[in-house]
Design an enzyme around this catalytic site. Sequence first.
Site, PDB file in Angstrom:
ATOM      1  N   HIS A   1       0.801  -1.237   0.000  1.00  0.00           N
ATOM      2  CA  HIS A   1       0.000   0.000   0.000  1.00  0.00           C
ATOM      3  C   HIS A   1       0.833   1.287   0.000  1.00  0.00           C
ATOM      4  CE1 HIS A   1      -3.446  -2.578   0.905  1.00  0.00           C
ATOM      5  NE2 HIS A   1      -2.788  -3.069   1.926  1.00  0.00           N
TER       6      HIS A   1
HETATM    7  C1  BDR Z   1      -3.191   0.931   5.131  1.00  0.00           C
HETATM    8  O1  BDR Z   1      -3.480   0.414   6.419  1.00  0.00           O
HETATM    9  C2  BDR Z   1      -2.309   0.062   7.077  1.00  0.00           C
HETATM   10  O2  BDR Z   1      -2.432  -1.196   7.668  1.00  0.00           O
HETATM   11  C3  BDR Z   1      -1.199   0.121   6.080  1.00  0.00           C
HETATM   12  O3  BDR Z   1      -0.002   0.588   6.693  1.00  0.00           O
HETATM   13  C4  BDR Z   1      -1.695   1.098   5.052  1.00  0.00           C
HETATM   14  O4  BDR Z   1      -1.361   2.430   5.390  1.00  0.00           O
HETATM   15  C5  BDR Z   1      -3.786  -0.003   4.082  1.00  0.00           C
HETATM   16  O5  BDR Z   1      -5.163  -0.077   4.224  1.00  0.00           O
END
Ligand code: BDR
Length: 312
Positions: free
Chosen positions: A241
């Site tokens: 992500h």
């Molecule tokens: C986001 O949620 C977190 O767990 C990750 O770091 C990322 O920023 C993804 O949905």
Amino acid sequence: MRKVIFDTDPGQDDAVAILAALGSPDEIEVLGISAVAGNIPLHHTVNNALRLVELAGRPDIPVYAGADRPFAHRLVTAEHVHGVTGLDGPDLPQPVTKPREGHSVDFIIDTVRRLPDKTVTIAALGPLTNIALAFLKAPDIIERLQGVVLMGGAYFEVGNITPTAEFNIYVDPDAAGIVFRSGADITVLPLDVTHQMHSTPPRIEAFRQIGNKAGAAVAAMLTFSETYDLKKYGWNGAPLHDPCVTAFLLRPDLFEGRRVNVEVETGSALTRGMTVVDFWRVTDRQPNAFYVRSGDADRFFALLTERVARLP
Ligand code: BDR
Ligand code: CA
């Protein structure tokens, strides 16, 4: 050269985003790291930010502690993905460096006011609590910012922490609403693009093959954090992500998107934190964000690997 404040809740994927930025000193000047509660409680996110700047050989980069809870909700964390420390996987030493005195929110405000207008970007990798607090406390910085580039939300992929919400927006929907309504120049890297970025075994192996400390740490981090997602999605690699934010800052041409209106659901228990994206422009609501829909995964991973390779 882009001057960037990272606001973050590291998190293995936050870690890769920050390391890739620190490996890009010709294009990104990291002004500081502002920690927020999210994936894990605040004391872990601060500690992890310190461990990362030390791993990258950049203990000079200031790390600040920010908000320890969302505006209105109990903090929801994600140890089930990231482990108890949030950076489980590699064996990173405890940091020697300490966080700086003062609150993240004041660091953000002072930095934006100190530097020339339109030269500071906030890269937001966690719940938007610190940024919303800064906007409420010092609305003048909204105009002064170059922009906010954030990982959060979803439209086509809908949700990852609930059926209808992405984690960062779900944790603090009130903060997200404030940021999207602020008038700031916002770019969104939602699940719609991050779900295309699969950390497949060869891509993780490429980090390990670099042969430096940072590459080994990235490979160990992603190997740990993908376990949960591989079971959840059944894909050939977990989605990566937050590095989409760094990659967008470095190479916006790897991505495609459009300007749209994004609103955040704060009222409904069922759909709390849902980003309602007018992707097909079926309302007359004014666009308030550049919304990224897709990206080139091969070039994305090649870019990250190349930048992590420049670190110790
Ligand atoms: C986001 O949620 C977190 O767990 C990750 O770091 C990322 O920023 C993804 O949905
Ligand atoms: Ca994050």
